[in-house]
Write a protein that holds these residues in place. Structure first.
Motif, PDB file in Angstrom:
ATOM      1  N   ARG A 102       0.844  -1.209   0.000  1.00  0.00           N
ATOM      2  CA  ARG A 102       0.000   0.000   0.000  1.00  0.00           C
ATOM      3  C   ARG A 102       0.873   1.250   0.000  1.00  0.00           C
ATOM      4  O   ARG A 102       0.620   2.195  -0.752  1.00  0.00           O
ATOM      5  CB  ARG A 102      -0.941  -0.005   1.196  1.00  0.00           C
ATOM      6  N   THR A 106       1.047   3.976  -3.116  1.00  0.00           N
ATOM      7  CA  THR A 106       0.697   5.386  -2.941  1.00  0.00           C
ATOM      8  C   THR A 106       1.907   6.284  -3.167  1.00  0.00           C
ATOM      9  O   THR A 106       1.770   7.378  -3.684  1.00  0.00           O
ATOM     10  CB  THR A 106       0.110   5.658  -1.541  1.00  0.00           C
ATOM     11  N   ASP A 109       2.385   6.898  -6.866  1.00  0.00           N
ATOM     12  CA  ASP A 109       1.366   7.750  -7.472  1.00  0.00           C
ATOM     13  C   ASP A 109       1.764   9.211  -7.424  1.00  0.00           C
ATOM     14  O   ASP A 109       1.234  10.021  -8.176  1.00  0.00           O
ATOM     15  CB  ASP A 109       0.015   7.567  -6.764  1.00  0.00           C
ATOM     16  N   GLN A 110       2.661   9.572  -6.541  1.00  0.00           N
ATOM     17  CA  GLN A 110       3.012  10.983  -6.348  1.00  0.00           C
ATOM     18  C   GLN A 110       3.990  11.473  -7.374  1.00  0.00           C
ATOM     19  O   GLN A 110       4.691  10.878  -8.026  1.00  0.00           O
ATOM     20  CB  GLN A 110       3.572  11.196  -4.942  1.00  0.00           C
TER      21      GLN A 110
END
Length: 110
Positions: A102, A106, A109-110
């Motif tokens: 996780r 995430t 994604d940045q």
């Protein structure tokens, strides 16, 4: 009269030949990444590239690791568990791996 068991798949597996290729790390990484992005095993990715039949979806998507007794002791200490409670250790390991994934997803994604 009892029916004779069908051993045809087992016989085919015995007749199969496993090939190993010494390829650069970059080439191996390309296959692993491409396979992962397509939810395939690396072997199925190779079969796809060679235009051989392959599984479209993984039969049992899973991660595997081999743990020695010493590893269970280290993990039990880390999680504050009894080294013999392997089910609880396995559960905590699964949770830690899920948390890593996780965080990784995430972060990318940045």
């Amino acid at each position: 009269m009892a029916k004779k068991p069908d051993w045809s798949k087992e016989e085919q597996a015995v007749q199969a030949v496993q090939l190993a290729f010494d390829l650069s790390n970059d080439i191996q990484r390309a296959f692993r990444v491409s396979a992962a992005l397509q939810d395939m095993t690396t072997a199925d990715m190779v079969r796809k590239v060679l235009q051989l039949p392959y599984r479209k979806n993984r039969a049992r998507p899973r991660l595997t690791i081999t743990l020695r007794d010493e590893d269970f002791e280290v993990l039990a200490k880390k999680y504050g568990l009894d080294p013999n409670d392997r089910a609880a250790i396995r559960q905590r390991v699964a949770g830690e791996l899920q948390a890593f994934a996780r965080h990784y997803l995430t972060e990318s994604d940045q």
